[in-house]
Each structure stands twice: as structure tokens, then as C-alpha cells.
Write an enzyme that holds these catalytic residues in place. Structure first.
Site, mmCIF file in Angstrom:
data_model
loop_
_atom_site.group_PDB
_atom_site.id
_atom_site.type_symbol
_atom_site.label_atom_id
_atom_site.label_comp_id
_atom_site.label_asym_id
_atom_site.label_seq_id
_atom_site.Cartn_x
_atom_site.Cartn_y
_atom_site.Cartn_z
ATOM 1 N N HIS A 133 0.814 -1.225 0.000
ATOM 2 C CA HIS A 133 0.000 0.000 0.000
ATOM 3 C C HIS A 133 0.846 1.274 0.000
ATOM 4 C CE1 HIS A 133 -3.459 -2.369 0.076
ATOM 5 N NE2 HIS A 133 -3.911 -2.181 1.300
ATOM 6 N N HIS A 204 -10.462 3.009 -0.476
ATOM 7 C CA HIS A 204 -10.546 1.785 0.328
ATOM 8 C C HIS A 204 -11.739 1.836 1.288
ATOM 9 C CE1 HIS A 204 -9.201 -1.863 2.219
ATOM 10 N NE2 HIS A 204 -7.985 -1.818 1.694
ATOM 11 N N GLU A 341 -12.153 -2.120 -4.419
ATOM 12 C CA GLU A 341 -10.967 -1.319 -4.716
ATOM 13 C C GLU A 341 -10.667 -1.422 -6.212
ATOM 14 O OE1 GLU A 341 -7.906 -2.663 -1.807
ATOM 15 O OE2 GLU A 341 -9.673 -3.603 -0.895
#
Length: 377
Positions: A133, A204, A341
């Protein structure tokens, strides 16, 4: 490279206009006072979007994150359908990605490195020696600059410096949220860089269309326009192969309950203990494509996901265990939400068979996704 995250918006770099970050209590019970603080010597605030149908979306510039989404059920009852916290302190304390913009790169870059034009870039490594991430702190941990704010549109800007968590290039990313009278929450990403780099941002948010965040989403019905998923190895690293969903628990080409096959014996499910995979969308071009539809039969709420991205990562909150408490003190149990996502694939910089995430100077990045809310007949 063109991408689109539909929260309907059109241009970047607009001047700040009538800001709606003043004192208020949202329909979901959020107090704007709980979002007024300083992080890294920058002000954080809560903003809200509203449309004629009574939908309300609250967003904070801390992590450019969606905090609440109030939508009506078939009887007109408004409820909040996303997980989150009711103050900045909890977002910082628990470091959850609830509602945030994740970047520079959502998902893993294996080995925490990649090469561009023969130059190897070493990234910040997290668990397992990979960059996940975008590293920490990532875009979700930054205070974004507000460029435009009114009751329909919020435009946020973050300037990511060259070398941040190892990523090359001074990158400027604009994220615009817009709420339309067609009940669409659109997210538009636009970015530019001064060095070749890679970019793969996504939102998210954790959704539960029942409006009851204390129960699971296994009874919600899901359709996904995808014939394959990206394969994991036993360590949850993408192999670069695509697996057909036909005849597997990952086949949502016909609408069915999320919980119908989530606990079946399956090698891919065994890796993640539920759905936590990227589906390859059946897109024919780079225009907005209807990728998914989810329906909560009890409330009647529906949500369509439209995107220009090639993939959609579905995560069924397998890590929730009832210990973490969110807004209104609600404990979030196992599988109480699902994430959509929209994104490129994990480790694309090291997997030439996947669509590229390379962004070069002089090229404007654009990605759009739309969450369209409705009620089933």
C-alpha cells in the site's frame, strides 16, 4: 495512461470556493468538531456533500477519506453504509484504511523494488519484505490540501516528494469527489510527475448496504463482470497468472450471495480466509465500465461500481474480529463489510504481462470510478 474514478468531477487545479467545513453535525451523527485538529502542522477538517435526494457523504482531508455515506432504504430510512471512526484520533491510533485514498501503490510490490529504464528503485519494505500500500506513512496518513469545496464537490491535492518511501519523482495527485443528483459518488484522480514513476491509487471504503455495520454482509447479493482473478501463491503474492473463475467460488458472473461459497475448500480461499483478490474486469476500452453490482435484499439498497480501471479488488473484511469499535461505538465483526478497490494489479511494475502502471513526465494520469446508489424495485 488514462484512468477514471467516477465521483463526478471535471477539472483539477480549481480555486478554493465556498468551503463547507464549518461546525455541523452530520445526518450520521458525526460532529465536525471531532475532525478539527492539527496533524504534521496541517489542519484537518470534515466536509460534507449533499444532493437533492437526501444522500450525504462526509469526507475528511486526513487521508482524503470517506467517513460516512448516508443513503435511503426502500422505505426512505437513511442509514450509514460505510465503516469508519468518528474522530481523527482513532484514525491515527488504529491506522485502518477505512475510506482512505491508498497510494502511491495499492497492493504489494514484491521484494520492495522495481526498475524503470534500467534503474532499480528500492522501496520501503514492510511485512514479508514487500512494499504494501505504498509504505508508511502513505497517502492515507497525509493531510491533503483542499482546492475546492462546496455541497456537491470536494477537490483535494497531495504533493508526494521525490523519494517518498522510495518512489521516484515529485508527484502531484488531485482527487475530486462529486455527488450528483443521479445518486452517483464519483472519484476522479489526476496526477503528474517530473520523473518516470509508478502509480496505482484507489479508494478503500468498507461498505455494508444493510446500514447495520454490526452484522456481516454474507447475505448481500453480488454480481461482478469478470471471468478471471489474479492468482496468489501460498504467501499471498501474485504469481502473474490469471485463473478462470468458472466453476469456482470466485464466479459472480451470475448474481448470488456473497456467503454462498466463501467457506468452501479452495486453494485461493485458503490463502486469504475469504475473498481478498483482484478480479480482471471484462473491459473492452478505457471508458467507464459497469464492473459490479451489490444488493441488500432486506433494505433494498443497491450500489453499482463503474470504473476505467482494469481490475477490482474485493475484500470481505476477513480480518475484522469484533474487537475494533467504529462510529457510534459499533464493534465491527468478522466479514461485516466488503471493499470494492478499483485498481491495476498488484506487482504490475514487476509483471510485464499485467497492464502497466508506469507514469512518465508530460503524461497526465487520469482514473475514474463511480459508486451509484439506488433501491431495488
Amino acid at each position: 495512461m488514462k484512468r477514471t474514478f467516477y465521483i463526478v468531477l471535471t477539472t483539477a487545479g480549481l480555486l478554493l470556493s465556498s468551503c463547507v467545513s464549518g461546525d455541523f453535525v452530520s445526518l450520521s451523527g458525526l460532529s465536525s468538531d471531532n475532525f478539527r485538529t492539527m496533524v504534521d502542522q496541517k489542519k484537518t477538517r470534515l466536509y460534507r456533500l449533499q444532493n437533492a435526494a437526501g444522500i450525504e457523504v462526509c469526507i475528511t482531508n486526513y487521508g482524503a477519506r470517506v467517513v460516512s455515506v448516508m443513503t435511503p432504504d426502500r422505505d426512505g430510512q437513511q442509514q450509514d453504509i460505510v465503516c469508519g471512526f468518528d474522530n481523527i484520533s482513532d484514525y491515527r491510533r488504529y491506522r485502518q484504511n477505512f475510506g482512505s485514498v491508498v497510494g502511491r501503490y495499492i497492493g504489494r510490490i514484491l521484494g520492495a523494488k522495481f526498475a524503470i529504464d534500467g534503474t532499480v528503485y528500492n522501496l520501503q519494505a514492510s511485512g514479508g519484505g514487500h512494499c504494501s500500500h505504498g509504505g508508511y506513512p502513505g497517502f492515507a496518513d497525509r493531510v491533503w490540501t483542499v482546492k475546492k469545496s462546496n455541497r456537491r464537490c470536494l477537490q483535494l491535492l497531495y504533493a508526494s516528494p521525490d523519494g517518498e518511501n522510495g518512489f521516484p519523482g515529485n508527484l502531484t495527485l488531485s482527487v475530486t469527489y462529486r455527488l450528483t443528483d443521479d445518486n452517483e459518488l464519483s472519484i476522479l484522480y489526476e496526477a503528474e510527475t517530473d520523473k518516470p514513476t509508478v502509480l496505482n491509487p484507489s479508494n478503500h471504503s468498507f461498505f455494508n448496504l444493510s446500514g447495520k455495520l454490526s452484522r456481516n454482509v454474507l447475505d448481500e447479493a453480488l454480481w461482478v463482470d469478470a471471468d478471471s482473478i489474479a492468482e496468489y501463491d501460498a504467501d499471498k503474492c501474485v504469481t502473474g497468472r490469471l485463473l478462470s473463475v468458472k466453476g469456482t467460488p470466485f464466479d459472480f458472473t451470475s448474481t448470488r450471495r456473497i456467503g454462498d461459497r466463501i467457506d468452501e475448500t479452495d486453494r485461493q480461499l485458503a490463502v486469504t480466509k475469504g475473498y481478498d483478490h483482484t478480479w480482471k474486469i471484462n473491459r473492452l476500452n478505457d471508458k467507464l465500465h459497469r464492473a459490479a453490482l451489490i444488493t441488500d435484499k432486506e433494505s433494498g439498497r443497491t450500489m453499482e461500481v463503474h470504473t476505467t480501471e482494469p481490475g477490482i479488488h474485493l475484500y470481505t473484511a476477513n480480518g475484522h474480529n469484533g474487537k475494533l469499535k467504529g462510529k457510534q461505538g459499533i464493534a465491527y465483526p468478522h466479514r461485516n463489510a466488503i471493499c470494492f478497490e478499483t485498481m491495476h494489479f498488484a506487482d504490475s511494475p514487476n509483471k510485464p504481462q499485467f497492464p502497466t502502471t508506469l507514469l512518465r513526465p508530460g503524461v497526465k494520469f487520469r482514473s475514474e470510478t463511480v459508486f451509484k446508489f439506488g433501491v431495488a424495485e
